[in-house]
Design a protein around this motif. Structure first.
Motif, short mmCIF file in Angstrom:
data_model
loop_
_atom_site.label_atom_id
_atom_site.label_comp_id
_atom_site.label_asym_id
_atom_site.label_seq_id
_atom_site.Cartn_x
_atom_site.Cartn_y
_atom_site.Cartn_z
N PHE A 138 0.81 -1.22 0.00
CA PHE A 138 0.00 0.00 0.00
C PHE A 138 0.84 1.27 0.00
O PHE A 138 0.57 2.18 -0.80
N PRO A 139 1.86 1.40 0.85
CA PRO A 139 2.69 2.61 0.76
C PRO A 139 3.39 2.75 -0.58
O PRO A 139 3.76 3.87 -0.97
N GLY A 140 3.54 1.63 -1.30
CA GLY A 140 4.19 1.67 -2.61
C GLY A 140 3.29 2.13 -3.73
O GLY A 140 3.75 2.38 -4.85
N LEU A 141 1.99 2.27 -3.45
CA LEU A 141 1.06 2.76 -4.46
C LEU A 141 1.01 4.29 -4.45
O LEU A 141 1.06 4.91 -3.39
N GLU A 142 0.91 4.87 -5.61
CA GLU A 142 0.62 6.31 -5.67
C GLU A 142 -0.77 6.53 -5.09
O GLU A 142 -1.70 5.79 -5.37
N GLY A 143 -0.92 7.54 -4.25
CA GLY A 143 -2.22 7.82 -3.65
C GLY A 143 -2.37 7.32 -2.23
O GLY A 143 -3.40 7.56 -1.59
N PHE A 144 -1.34 6.62 -1.71
CA PHE A 144 -1.34 6.19 -0.31
C PHE A 144 -0.14 6.79 0.41
O PHE A 144 0.92 6.98 -0.18
N GLU A 145 -0.33 7.04 1.70
CA GLU A 145 0.75 7.64 2.49
C GLU A 145 0.75 7.03 3.89
O GLU A 145 -0.30 6.91 4.53
N GLU A 146 1.93 6.61 4.34
CA GLU A 146 2.08 6.12 5.71
C GLU A 146 2.18 7.31 6.64
O GLU A 146 3.00 8.21 6.42
N VAL A 147 1.33 7.35 7.66
CA VAL A 147 1.26 8.52 8.54
C VAL A 147 1.35 8.09 10.00
O VAL A 147 0.95 6.98 10.37
N THR A 148 1.89 8.97 10.81
CA THR A 148 1.96 8.74 12.26
C THR A 148 1.14 9.78 13.03
O THR A 148 0.93 9.63 14.23
N ASP A 149 0.67 10.78 12.34
CA ASP A 149 -0.14 11.84 12.98
C ASP A 149 -1.51 11.85 12.32
O ASP A 149 -1.66 12.22 11.15
N PHE A 150 -2.53 11.38 13.05
CA PHE A 150 -3.85 11.26 12.47
C PHE A 150 -4.88 11.36 13.60
O PHE A 150 -4.59 11.02 14.76
N PRO A 151 -6.09 11.81 13.32
CA PRO A 151 -7.12 11.93 14.35
C PRO A 151 -7.65 10.56 14.77
O PRO A 151 -7.75 9.64 13.95
N ASP A 152 -7.97 10.42 16.05
CA ASP A 152 -8.48 9.14 16.56
C ASP A 152 -9.83 8.79 15.95
O ASP A 152 -10.18 7.60 15.85
N ASP A 153 -10.60 9.79 15.57
CA ASP A 153 -11.99 9.51 15.19
C ASP A 153 -12.13 8.95 13.78
O ASP A 153 -13.24 8.78 13.28
N ILE A 154 -11.03 8.63 13.13
CA ILE A 154 -11.15 8.01 11.81
C ILE A 154 -11.43 6.51 11.92
O ILE A 154 -11.88 5.89 10.97
N PHE A 155 -11.18 5.93 13.10
CA PHE A 155 -11.23 4.47 13.24
C PHE A 155 -12.58 3.96 13.71
O PHE A 155 -13.27 4.61 14.50
N ARG A 156 -12.92 2.77 13.23
CA ARG A 156 -13.98 1.99 13.87
C ARG A 156 -13.35 1.35 15.10
O ARG A 156 -12.55 0.42 15.00
N MET A 157 -13.70 1.81 16.26
CA MET A 157 -13.03 1.38 17.48
C MET A 157 -13.34 -0.07 17.86
O MET A 157 -12.69 -0.63 18.74
N TYR A 158 -14.31 -0.67 17.19
CA TYR A 158 -14.68 -2.05 17.52
C TYR A 158 -14.02 -3.06 16.58
O TYR A 158 -14.22 -4.27 16.73
N VAL A 159 -13.27 -2.61 15.60
CA VAL A 159 -12.49 -3.55 14.78
C VAL A 159 -11.40 -4.14 15.68
O VAL A 159 -10.69 -3.39 16.36
N PRO A 160 -11.26 -5.45 15.74
CA PRO A 160 -10.48 -6.08 16.81
C PRO A 160 -9.06 -5.57 17.01
O PRO A 160 -8.65 -5.37 18.16
N ASP A 161 -8.28 -5.35 15.94
CA ASP A 161 -6.91 -4.91 16.19
C ASP A 161 -6.87 -3.46 16.67
O ASP A 161 -6.03 -3.11 17.50
N ILE A 162 -7.78 -2.63 16.19
CA ILE A 162 -7.87 -1.25 16.70
C ILE A 162 -8.31 -1.26 18.15
O ILE A 162 -7.75 -0.56 19.01
N ALA A 163 -9.32 -2.08 18.47
CA ALA A 163 -9.82 -2.17 19.84
C ALA A 163 -8.73 -2.63 20.80
O ALA A 163 -8.62 -2.15 21.94
#
Length: 399
Positions: free
Chosen positions: A80-105
């Motif tokens: 995914f980071p190797g595709l144009e149009g994707f970017e690996e990020v370390t600074d992002f808002p918490d509210d973008i996630f579905r908090m009940y997806v198991p690895d995020i939870a």
């Protein structure tokens, strides 16, 4: 799907791709990650380590050898980071996630925030393979007649979608709908697979915990509470897969590996049997082989295998990679027998015909995260020997 029932691959004895890294490799990788190491030295250690682990796999009697995923930090690599149009990020808002997806939870419930993620930031385009050099190095370690047996593991096409809330996986000014976004993901996968095929790859394993997460009652309850249709999303993911794999050559074997998480130390993220997804997973997903986690009760029973149609194979992940204690081989044989009986009940074929569509493996890799599970190298080898012995006793003389 491809026109034939694939065998060899898959093989009677398999493993899932990632293997424990040698200490020298991990030490230099950690130094490079801290900007204190030498990238050229790291590559040299990777080469030496891959040479050794490929020989070890062959010596143990495995045919679907991998490079141990030794050049990766995580099992999915850098597609995914190797595709144009994707970017690996370390600074992002918490509210973008579905908090009940198991690895995020798992992160948020322990008071942590995911350390990094990959976001779509523009129009998606395949601009070159990040897998092909890894594949070519592995391929060139093998005799030409055995290269078609070797395995490359790939990221799941839905990997950076399920974790995000509806509409947050991509900029709305770039893609108006999931369907538009998925169309470009599929186009990128087809481009990747063509490059790999043209370089001799014939054995692909797509690693997808996300599909297994749809077995989690906790996650499904989260979707329901949000007023979202998890069944419809699962259907979209099946279509995404089929679009990714459309038109693949008939001699390219593709399998999908489902597990419930295998983070540092072998930590799992979810539980639940395959019952809720079995019909769609086995009948609608156009892959040849399913590598299924079955090492503990968290994966449920074998009854869902009644839905497996003729022409597809299952590799039963009966041996755990999470801890060193060896399983009882007689108990493992009984489980294979039980699975074959249920498959034959579902299709009406004979027990022997159903057994012919099975193989055995660990439930997951030994180092989905580069730091690995709580087993040592000798303990990993003992597990792999057990897989090979189990296969030899059930299917004598077969690879």
């Amino acid at each position: 799907m491809s026109a034939k029932h694939h065998q060899r691959p898959p093989f009677r004895a398999e493993h899932l791709g990632s293997l424990l890294r040698p200490k020298a490799l991990l030490d230099e990788k950690h130094l490079v990650d801290q900007k204190k190491g030498d990238q050229e030295k790291l590559v040299a250690i990777e080469d030496e380590s891959i040479n050794a682990i490929v020989k070890e796999q062959l010596d143990l009697g495995f045919h679907a050898v991998s490079d141990g995923e030794y050049r990766r930090h995580m099992f999915w690599g850098t597609f995914f980071p190797g595709l144009e149009g994707f970017e690996e990020v370390t600074d992002f808002p918490d509210d973008i996630f579905r908090m009940y997806v198991p690895d995020i939870a798992a992160f948020t419930e322990s008071g942590h925030k995911p350390g990094e993620t990959v976001l779509c930031t523009g129009k998606i385009k395949h601009v070159g393979s990040t897998y092909v050099d890894q594949w070519n190095y592995l391929k060139n370690l093998l005799p030409k007649e055995n290269q078609r047996e070797a395995k490359l593991t790939m990221a799941a096409p839905n990997w950076y979608h399920l974790r995000y809330k509806t509409g947050r996986a991509f900029p709305k000014e770039v893609y108006a709908t999931d369907a538009e976004y998925f169309a470009d993901i599929a186009k990128a996968y087809r481009a990747e697979l063509k490059i790999l095929y043209d370089n001799g790859l014939r054995n692909v394993q797509i690693d997808d915990p996300n599909l297994a997460y749809f077995c989690s009652e906790k996650m499904l309850a989260g979707f329901k509470a949000d007023g979202e249709d998890s069944d419809a999303l699962f259907d979209l993911y099946i279509k995404l897969y089929n679009d990714c794999l459309a038109g693949r050559p008939s001699d390219m074997h593709v399998g999908v590996h489902l597990c419930r998480g295998n983070f540092v130390g072998g930590r799992h993220f979810s539980e639940g049997g395959y019952d809720a997804i079995a019909t769609k997973l086995f009948r609608n997903l156009n892959v040849d082989t399913y590598y299924l986690e079955y090492d503990t009760p968290r994966s449920g029973g074998f009854e869902p295998l009644k839905e497996l149609p003729k022409g597809k194979s299952v590799i039963l992940g009966l041996i755990t990679s999470k801890f060193p204690k060896l399983e009882d081989i007689e108990e493992m044989k009984k489980k294979v027998e039980q699975a074959a009986k249920l498959i034959s009940e579902g299709t009406g074929e004979s027990y022997e015909e159903a057994l012919d569509r099975l193989g055995v493996s660990p439930q997951c890799g030994f180092a989905s995260h580069s730091d690995g599970n709580n087993v040592g190298h000798d303990e990993m080898v003992a597990k792999l020997k057990l897989v090979r012995k189990l296969a030899d006793e059930i299917w004598p003389g077969q690879p």
